[in-house]
Design a protein around this motif. Structure first.
Motif, PDB file in Angstrom:
ATOM      1  N   ASP A   1       0.619  -1.195   0.020  1.00  0.00           N
ATOM      2  CA  ASP A   1       0.041   0.010   0.083  1.00  0.00           C
ATOM      3  C   ASP A   1       0.822   1.333  -0.239  1.00  0.00           C
ATOM      4  OD1 ASP A   1       0.804  -0.744   2.621  1.00  0.00           O
ATOM      5  OD2 ASP A   1      -0.646   0.490   3.418  1.00  0.00           O
ATOM      6  N   LEU A   2       1.928   1.118   0.629  1.00  0.00           N
ATOM      7  CA  LEU A   2       2.905   2.495   0.808  1.00  0.00           C
ATOM      8  C   LEU A   2       3.830   2.512  -0.633  1.00  0.00           C
ATOM      9  CD1 LEU A   2       4.178   2.121   4.079  1.00  0.00           C
ATOM     10  CD2 LEU A   2       2.285   3.318   3.413  1.00  0.00           C
ATOM     11  N   TYR A   3       3.858   1.498  -1.247  1.00  0.00           N
ATOM     12  CA  TYR A   3       4.529   1.331  -2.449  1.00  0.00           C
ATOM     13  C   TYR A   3       3.731   2.331  -3.626  1.00  0.00           C
ATOM     14  CZ  TYR A   3       6.099  -0.030  -7.172  1.00  0.00           C
ATOM     15  OH  TYR A   3       6.454   0.033  -8.558  1.00  0.00           O
ATOM     16  N   GLU A   4       2.300   1.826  -3.293  1.00  0.00           N
ATOM     17  CA  GLU A   4       1.287   2.322  -4.436  1.00  0.00           C
ATOM     18  C   GLU A   4       1.237   3.801  -3.950  1.00  0.00           C
ATOM     19  OE1 GLU A   4      -2.209  -0.064  -3.809  1.00  0.00           O
ATOM     20  OE2 GLU A   4      -1.186  -1.813  -4.689  1.00  0.00           O
ATOM     21  N   LYS A   5       1.093   4.229  -2.919  1.00  0.00           N
ATOM     22  CA  LYS A   5       1.013   5.560  -2.452  1.00  0.00           C
ATOM     23  C   LYS A   5       2.200   6.475  -3.116  1.00  0.00           C
ATOM     24  CE  LYS A   5      -1.562   5.556   1.792  1.00  0.00           C
ATOM     25  NZ  LYS A   5      -1.664   5.729   3.087  1.00  0.00           N
ATOM     26  N   MET A   6       3.587   5.597  -2.765  1.00  0.00           N
ATOM     27  CA  MET A   6       4.391   6.491  -3.532  1.00  0.00           C
ATOM     28  C   MET A   6       4.557   6.584  -5.020  1.00  0.00           C
ATOM     29  SD  MET A   6       8.639   5.244  -3.273  1.00  0.00           S
ATOM     30  CE  MET A   6       8.918   5.692  -1.712  1.00  0.00           C
ATOM     31  N   VAL A   7       4.332   5.581  -5.607  1.00  0.00           N
ATOM     32  CA  VAL A   7       4.087   5.726  -7.064  1.00  0.00           C
ATOM     33  C   VAL A   7       3.057   6.709  -7.766  1.00  0.00           C
ATOM     34  CG1 VAL A   7       3.421   4.264  -9.151  1.00  0.00           C
ATOM     35  CG2 VAL A   7       4.891   3.415  -7.385  1.00  0.00           C
ATOM     36  N   LYS A   8       2.062   6.790  -6.848  1.00  0.00           N
ATOM     37  CA  LYS A   8       0.995   7.756  -6.995  1.00  0.00           C
ATOM     38  C   LYS A   8       1.566   9.237  -7.099  1.00  0.00           C
ATOM     39  CE  LYS A   8      -3.917   9.129  -6.046  1.00  0.00           C
ATOM     40  NZ  LYS A   8      -4.992   8.682  -5.298  1.00  0.00           N
ATOM     41  N   LEU A   9       2.319   9.570  -6.104  1.00  0.00           N
ATOM     42  CA  LEU A   9       2.819  10.794  -5.806  1.00  0.00           C
ATOM     43  C   LEU A   9       4.030  11.133  -6.869  1.00  0.00           C
ATOM     44  CD1 LEU A   9       2.782  10.880  -2.023  1.00  0.00           C
ATOM     45  CD2 LEU A   9       1.269  12.465  -3.601  1.00  0.00           C
ATOM     46  N   ASP A  10       4.845  10.089  -7.168  1.00  0.00           N
ATOM     47  CA  ASP A  10       6.108  10.308  -8.118  1.00  0.00           C
ATOM     48  C   ASP A  10       6.495   8.819  -8.777  1.00  0.00           C
ATOM     49  OD1 ASP A  10       8.219  10.811  -9.149  1.00  0.00           O
ATOM     50  OD2 ASP A  10       9.422  11.857  -7.796  1.00  0.00           O
ATOM     51  N   PRO A  11       6.118   8.614  -9.784  1.00  0.00           N
ATOM     52  CA  PRO A  11       6.178   7.206 -10.440  1.00  0.00           C
ATOM     53  C   PRO A  11       7.680   7.041 -10.551  1.00  0.00           C
ATOM     54  CG  PRO A  11       4.604   8.541 -11.603  1.00  0.00           C
ATOM     55  CD  PRO A  11       5.081   9.474 -10.681  1.00  0.00           C
ATOM     56  N   LYS A  12       8.492   8.062 -10.723  1.00  0.00           N
ATOM     57  CA  LYS A  12       9.871   7.897 -10.735  1.00  0.00           C
ATOM     58  C   LYS A  12      10.786   7.612  -9.382  1.00  0.00           C
ATOM     59  CE  LYS A  12      10.188  10.686 -14.933  1.00  0.00           C
ATOM     60  NZ  LYS A  12      10.826  11.829 -15.606  1.00  0.00           N
ATOM     61  N   GLU A  13      10.011   7.676  -8.457  1.00  0.00           N
ATOM     62  CA  GLU A  13      10.905   7.753  -7.271  1.00  0.00           C
ATOM     63  C   GLU A  13      11.431   6.211  -6.813  1.00  0.00           C
ATOM     64  OE1 GLU A  13      12.505   8.376  -3.504  1.00  0.00           O
ATOM     65  OE2 GLU A  13      11.996   9.856  -5.221  1.00  0.00           O
ATOM     66  N   PRO A  14      10.582   5.288  -6.934  1.00  0.00           N
ATOM     67  CA  PRO A  14      11.165   3.835  -6.678  1.00  0.00           C
ATOM     68  C   PRO A  14      12.244   3.173  -7.283  1.00  0.00           C
ATOM     69  CG  PRO A  14       8.829   3.724  -6.885  1.00  0.00           C
ATOM     70  CD  PRO A  14       9.264   5.142  -7.640  1.00  0.00           C
ATOM     71  N   THR A  15      13.118   2.543  -6.587  1.00  0.00           N
ATOM     72  CA  THR A  15      14.333   1.874  -7.078  1.00  0.00           C
ATOM     73  C   THR A  15      13.862   0.689  -7.917  1.00  0.00           C
ATOM     74  OG1 THR A  15      14.757   0.593  -5.210  1.00  0.00           O
ATOM     75  CG2 THR A  15      15.662   2.614  -5.161  1.00  0.00           C
ATOM     76  N   THR A  16      14.779   0.315  -8.525  1.00  0.00           N
ATOM     77  CA  THR A  16      14.776  -1.062  -9.419  1.00  0.00           C
ATOM     78  C   THR A  16      14.226  -2.091  -8.309  1.00  0.00           C
ATOM     79  OG1 THR A  16      16.293  -0.325 -10.931  1.00  0.00           O
ATOM     80  CG2 THR A  16      15.759  -2.873 -11.090  1.00  0.00           C
ATOM     81  N   GLN A  17      14.754  -2.330  -7.425  1.00  0.00           N
ATOM     82  CA  GLN A  17      14.590  -3.368  -6.336  1.00  0.00           C
ATOM     83  C   GLN A  17      13.097  -3.082  -5.684  1.00  0.00           C
ATOM     84  OE1 GLN A  17      16.253  -6.274  -5.607  1.00  0.00           O
ATOM     85  NE2 GLN A  17      14.134  -6.893  -4.851  1.00  0.00           N
TER      86      GLN A  17
END
Length: 351
Positions: free
Chosen positions: A157-173
């Protein structure tokens, strides 16, 4: 702090209308003001009770906090629901009322349990103002407790929130896992605002002729924040802006001299700014996450300025105060001299 008998216009975190409140039947905790001309403040209405007289009824428009967490408590008073953690805020507010910082916090007026929920009785700060304008500034570089982010569980759920705010923020892992820890999410969220860059962020404001504005979450640079603060200060005379500057400077001095302040992490707390056509004032509010740290850090105190890392309990509060004072001072110095017809403001510091 004694409450004047002038019509109140909002709660400690809210804009409102009408005048002093009618009372309803319930158990009463009283706090009597020091002047015969002032209102006798009483916690005379239970949380959620209907205010019988329409003449005295208020419609709250909160600047911050969860909906429904504030209720009318009586003339010049509010009920605030305590957080699930228990009685943290009541304890801290009571202790601050007995400290050198007492002039800069709402009066603590008691606590009670009602319908299975715990409530704090406190001063309605807006009762000192006529048609007051409020601004909520969240202080510090960190607005979450260390205990909130110690769990290293990966959460989708927190990953999805992050992507919604900034799709480029998550690392490859992180994209492969489609999950992140709460620590990762919370530090990302703080970085998206001015909390990390300035040590404070603008939460909400209400000025004359406009609705409550909360659209400040992505402001992170000094110029952006300064321009937003100008919107709040623009209706004021230059003496009003100067009054806020002096309030901030005095509060900061008291904080740096306070042993209580140095022995607590102040996360998730705010400064409440209020002005009307005559007066200005600032108060510290929201202490539900304020935690003593004497037993957790070497020397029993934190600096409130060092960068935070898990385990050092630093919150960046002093850094935020210094940044805020610098910006307000710039706004004051950039203002031209007031027209002699503009009303001169004074600071409100009555206890």
């Amino acid at each position: 702090m004694a409450c004047s008998s002038e019509p109140a216009t909002s709660s400690a975190l809210a804009a409102a209308s009408s005048s002093n409140l009618a009372t309803a039947s319930s158990s009463t905790l009283a706090a009597t003001s020091s002047s015969e001309d002032d209102v006798t403040r009483k916690l005379s209405i239970n949380p959620g009770d209907t205010v019988i007289s329409n003449q005295h009824k208020r419609d709250f428009v909160q600047l911050g906090g969860h909906p429904g967490c504030f209720h009318i408590a009586g003339p010049g008073c509010l009920w605030k629901q305590q957080a699930k953690e228990g009685e943290v805020e009541a304890k801290v507010l009571k202790e601050l009322n007995e400290s050198s910082l007492h002039s800069y916090v709402p009066d603590f007026m008691g606590a009670k349990e009602h319908d299975g929920k715990k409530w704090i009785g406190m001063e309605d700060l807006m009762c000192h103002f006529k048609d007051g304008c409020g601004m909520d500034i969240k202080m510090g570089t960190r607005t979450f407790k260390e205990s909130e982010v110690q769990n290293q569980k990966l959460r989708n759920d927190l990953y999805e929130k992050m992507v919604k705010l900034d799709p480029k923020e998550p690392t490859t892992q992180e994209n492969a896992d489609k999950a992140i820890t709460k620590l990762r999410y919370m530090t990302f969220r703080e970085r998206e605002s001015s909390s990390q860059t300035l040590g404070f962020r603008l939460e909400a404001m209400k000025v004359w002729g406009s609705e409550t504005n909360k659209d400040f979450k992505t402001l992170k640079h000094k110029d952006q924040v300064k321009n937003a603060l100008k919107i709040y200060f623009n209706p004021l005379s230059k003496s009003g802006v100067e009054g806020f500057l002096r309030e901030l400077e005095n509060l900061y001095q008291l904080q740096t001299e306070s042993t209580f302040f140095k022995e607590h992490e102040f996360v998730g707390t705010s400064l409440l700014f209020i002005y009307d056509h005559e007066r200005v004032g600032i108060w510290m509010i929201d202490f539900g996450k304020t935690t003593p740290i004497r037993d957790f850090v070497e020397g029993g105190q934190i600096t409130h300025t060092k960068p935070w890392k898990l385990g050092n309990y630093e919150d960046g509060y002093y850094f935020g105060m210094e940044s805020l004072i610098t910006i307000v001072k710039e706004i004051f110095e950039e203002r031209g001299d007031d027209d002699e017809k503009i009303h001169q403001h004074t600071t409100l510091r009555v206890n």
